[in-house]
Enzyme design. Structure first.
Site, PDB file in Angstrom:
ATOM      1  N   TYR A 147       0.089  -1.230   0.004  1.00  0.00           N
ATOM      2  CA  TYR A 147       0.159  -0.121   0.175  1.00  0.00           C
ATOM      3  C   TYR A 147       0.756   1.010   0.287  1.00  0.00           C
ATOM      4  O   TYR A 147       0.237   2.598  -0.686  1.00  0.00           O
ATOM      5  CB  TYR A 147      -0.922  -0.257   1.222  1.00  0.00           C
ATOM      6  CG  TYR A 147      -1.849   1.446   1.628  1.00  0.00           C
ATOM      7  CD1 TYR A 147      -2.075   1.582   0.896  1.00  0.00           C
ATOM      8  CD2 TYR A 147      -1.396   2.090   2.369  1.00  0.00           C
ATOM      9  CE1 TYR A 147      -3.545   2.613   0.183  1.00  0.00           C
ATOM     10  CE2 TYR A 147      -2.511   3.377   2.711  1.00  0.00           C
ATOM     11  CZ  TYR A 147      -3.423   3.795   1.254  1.00  0.00           C
ATOM     12  OH  TYR A 147      -3.974   4.556   2.172  1.00  0.00           O
ATOM     13  N   ARG A 154       1.433   7.112  -6.712  1.00  0.00           N
ATOM     14  CA  ARG A 154       0.044   7.418  -7.023  1.00  0.00           C
ATOM     15  C   ARG A 154       0.440   8.748  -6.904  1.00  0.00           C
ATOM     16  O   ARG A 154       0.557   9.797  -8.048  1.00  0.00           O
ATOM     17  CB  ARG A 154      -0.924   7.306  -5.940  1.00  0.00           C
ATOM     18  CG  ARG A 154      -2.139   8.071  -6.318  1.00  0.00           C
ATOM     19  CD  ARG A 154      -3.485   7.185  -4.953  1.00  0.00           C
ATOM     20  NE  ARG A 154      -2.978   6.916  -3.749  1.00  0.00           N
ATOM     21  CZ  ARG A 154      -3.962   7.300  -3.525  1.00  0.00           C
ATOM     22  NH1 ARG A 154      -5.631   6.698  -3.566  1.00  0.00           N
ATOM     23  NH2 ARG A 154      -3.790   6.862  -1.647  1.00  0.00           N
ATOM     24  N   TYR A 207      -1.126  13.035   6.653  1.00  0.00           N
ATOM     25  CA  TYR A 207      -0.790  11.765   7.590  1.00  0.00           C
ATOM     26  C   TYR A 207       0.083  12.292   7.525  1.00  0.00           C
ATOM     27  O   TYR A 207       1.856  12.375   6.871  1.00  0.00           O
ATOM     28  CB  TYR A 207      -0.955  10.589   7.260  1.00  0.00           C
ATOM     29  CG  TYR A 207      -2.530  10.151   7.109  1.00  0.00           C
ATOM     30  CD1 TYR A 207      -3.078  10.643   7.584  1.00  0.00           C
ATOM     31  CD2 TYR A 207      -2.586   9.545   6.483  1.00  0.00           C
ATOM     32  CE1 TYR A 207      -4.767  10.443   7.705  1.00  0.00           C
ATOM     33  CE2 TYR A 207      -4.295   7.938   5.913  1.00  0.00           C
ATOM     34  CZ  TYR A 207      -5.540   8.703   6.938  1.00  0.00           C
ATOM     35  OH  TYR A 207      -6.109   8.649   7.174  1.00  0.00           O
ATOM     36  N   ARG A 220     -11.479  13.202   1.537  1.00  0.00           N
ATOM     37  CA  ARG A 220     -12.388  12.311   2.153  1.00  0.00           C
ATOM     38  C   ARG A 220     -13.721  12.232   2.049  1.00  0.00           C
ATOM     39  O   ARG A 220     -14.814  11.272   2.479  1.00  0.00           O
ATOM     40  CB  ARG A 220     -12.775  13.153   3.982  1.00  0.00           C
ATOM     41  CG  ARG A 220     -11.574  13.243   5.045  1.00  0.00           C
ATOM     42  CD  ARG A 220     -11.273  12.010   4.921  1.00  0.00           C
ATOM     43  NE  ARG A 220     -10.239  11.766   6.477  1.00  0.00           N
ATOM     44  CZ  ARG A 220      -8.887  10.512   6.095  1.00  0.00           C
ATOM     45  NH1 ARG A 220      -9.185   8.989   5.804  1.00  0.00           N
ATOM     46  NH2 ARG A 220      -8.374  10.721   7.180  1.00  0.00           N
ATOM     47  N   GLU A 331     -14.432  -1.182   6.638  1.00  0.00           N
ATOM     48  CA  GLU A 331     -14.457   0.629   6.165  1.00  0.00           C
ATOM     49  C   GLU A 331     -15.707   0.543   5.333  1.00  0.00           C
ATOM     50  O   GLU A 331     -15.961  -1.062   4.363  1.00  0.00           O
ATOM     51  CB  GLU A 331     -13.136   0.235   5.861  1.00  0.00           C
ATOM     52  CG  GLU A 331     -12.933   1.785   4.670  1.00  0.00           C
ATOM     53  CD  GLU A 331     -11.668   2.004   3.822  1.00  0.00           C
ATOM     54  OE1 GLU A 331     -10.400   2.123   3.644  1.00  0.00           O
ATOM     55  OE2 GLU A 331     -11.496   2.547   2.405  1.00  0.00           O
TER      56      GLU A 331
HETATM   57  C1  3EB Z   1      -7.568   5.811   5.883  1.00  0.00           C
HETATM   58  O1  3EB Z   1      -8.522   6.629   6.026  1.00  0.00           O
HETATM   59  C2  3EB Z   1      -8.279   4.634   5.716  1.00  0.00           C
HETATM   60  O2  3EB Z   1      -5.212   5.343  -0.196  1.00  0.00           O
HETATM   61  O3  3EB Z   1      -6.865   6.387  -1.808  1.00  0.00           O
HETATM   62  C3  3EB Z   1      -9.182   5.875   3.284  1.00  0.00           C
HETATM   63  C4  3EB Z   1      -9.962   6.064   1.979  1.00  0.00           C
HETATM   64  C5  3EB Z   1      -9.094   4.549   3.082  1.00  0.00           C
HETATM   65  C6  3EB Z   1      -8.939   6.244   0.663  1.00  0.00           C
HETATM   66  C7  3EB Z   1      -7.013   5.697  -0.111  1.00  0.00           C
HETATM   67  C8  3EB Z   1      -7.497   5.092   1.849  1.00  0.00           C
HETATM   68  C9  3EB Z   1      -7.408   5.642   1.048  1.00  0.00           C
HETATM   69  O4  3EB Z   1      -6.799   6.581   5.578  1.00  0.00           O
HETATM   70  C10 3EB Z   1      -7.801   4.485   4.300  1.00  0.00           C
END
Ligand code: 3EB
Length: 344
Positions: A147, A154, A207, A220, A331
């Site tokens: 990932y 990406r 992050y 989001r 999720e």
């Molecule tokens: C998170 O909140 C959970 O890498 O495109 C959620 C939505 C998550 C999209 C992405 C990853 C992605 O981090 C994981």
């Protein structure tokens, strides 16, 4: 910048059906979709893209039929296959990693480069939503989790293409499938969406580097005008994360409850930017479950929270998938459309 879908443009509309219902409906020329995304079954049809994840709870695969203009063009750009009515674009990448010598970072970078090229060729320069499915997402890929490798490729492709890799990134999800190809599906249009963040969570594109050298590239949620006075809300994959940390490790019920809190918080943030009134109960979800044995308890908890007869529960599809952090058990993503206007 234009903020509304121009008059005369065919509005985009989405319909969540069982796969069998969807195929029957599409056989009727009056209801032929411009493209479709199925959840839980491989599409053996040129206009349906499938994802190879098992449907849980003995339920049927579901499909989102996307309806727009009736004059459809299709084509390929590098590894991307796409369909467009000239105003809306739905594209798919299905990359067999074993057929390419490259690592996942390079493959993701190439897929996204081609995706942005396809959008430009089709004259649909704004990404509305992306769905990413990665084989063995939590495995080590030569010193780094796959990932994290995907995130590196990406983000680089977004930067190379001059696309918003941080604020303004599209709504997305990234799930792990047990086998099959790297699968990326995307929806694009001509009007820019309005990104929405969750006040309970650190933006994923911010992050800290504990989660990998390059941050994930997604917002989001996003609000997008569909035409005909309708606004779509695309809610990205949402899990039991507060701030940037996973909470309730090992506690399924608490993870589901926290995920619901996050979904409600991002919907509330979206409602501040539009006259439309979105609710979780009236959305069409996909529920990704790491351990299939957890699915009955997750469904029961969602029924209690949202009502067994809610649109959410009637349209829900539960898929077996790995979540991008190995400590996440569940999720949930969703989309909805309501009448309204954006407040930019
Ligand atoms: C998170 O909140 C959970 O890498 O495109 C959620 C939505 C998550 C999209 C992405 C990853 C992605 O981090 C994981």
């Amino acid at each position: 910048m234009s903020v509304a879908v121009a008059a005369g443009v065919p509005p985009l509309r989405v319909e969540r059906l069982t796969l069998a219902q969807g195929l029957a409906r599409a056989a009727d020329a009056a209801h032929k979709p411009f493209a479709a995304l199925s959840y839980g079954a491989r599409g053996d049809n040129s206009w349906i893209s499938g994802v190879s994840a098992r449907v849980l709870l003995d339920s049927e695969p579901m499909v989102d039929l996307w309806h727009a203009g009736s004059s459809i063009q299709s084509g390929t750009t590098g590894v991307v296959r796409w369909r467009t009515d000239g105003h809306w674009l739905l594209g798919v990448v299905d990359l067999d990693e074993t057929a390419h010598g490259d690592g996942l970072a390079e493959l993701a970078q190439r897929a996204y480069r081609n995706l942005f090229e396809a959008m430009r060729q089709a004259g649909c320069p704004h990404l509305l939503r992306i769905w990413n499915y990665l084989p063995r997402i939590n495995d080590d890929g030569g010193g780094m989790e796959r990932y994290r490798q995907f995130n590196a490729g990406r983000q680089q492709a977004f930067l190379d293409a001059g696309e918003a890799a941080f604020e303004g990134a599209p709504a997305a999800c990234a799930l792990g499938v047990h086998e099959g190809a790297l699968c990326i599906r995307f929806l694009a249009g001509r009007v820019p969406p309005l990104p929405v963040e969750n006040p309970r969570q650190v933006s994923a594109y911010h992050y800290p580097s504990d989660y990998g050298p390059r941050s994930p590239t997604f917002s989001r949620a996003a609000l997008a005008p569909l035409g005909a006075g309708q606004i779509a809300l695309f809610i990205s994959g949402t899990a039991s994360i507060v701030g940037h940390e996973t909470v309730h490790i090992g506690n399924l019920q608490a993870q589901v409850a926290e995920t619901l809190e996050n979904l409600r918080a991002v919907i509330a943030a979206a409602n501040e930017r539009t006259s439309a009134r979105f609710t979780l109960e009236r959305s069409d979800p996909v529920v990704y479950v790491r351990h299939p044995a957890d699915a009955p308890r997750i469904r029961q908890q969602l029924e209690q929270a949202l009502g067994a007869g809610s649109r959410f529960m009637r349209h829900a599809v539960f898929l077996e998938a790995d979540i991008c952090r190995s400590d996440l058990l569940v999720e949930i993503e969703a989309h909805a459309a309501e009448a309204g206007e954006l407040r930019r």
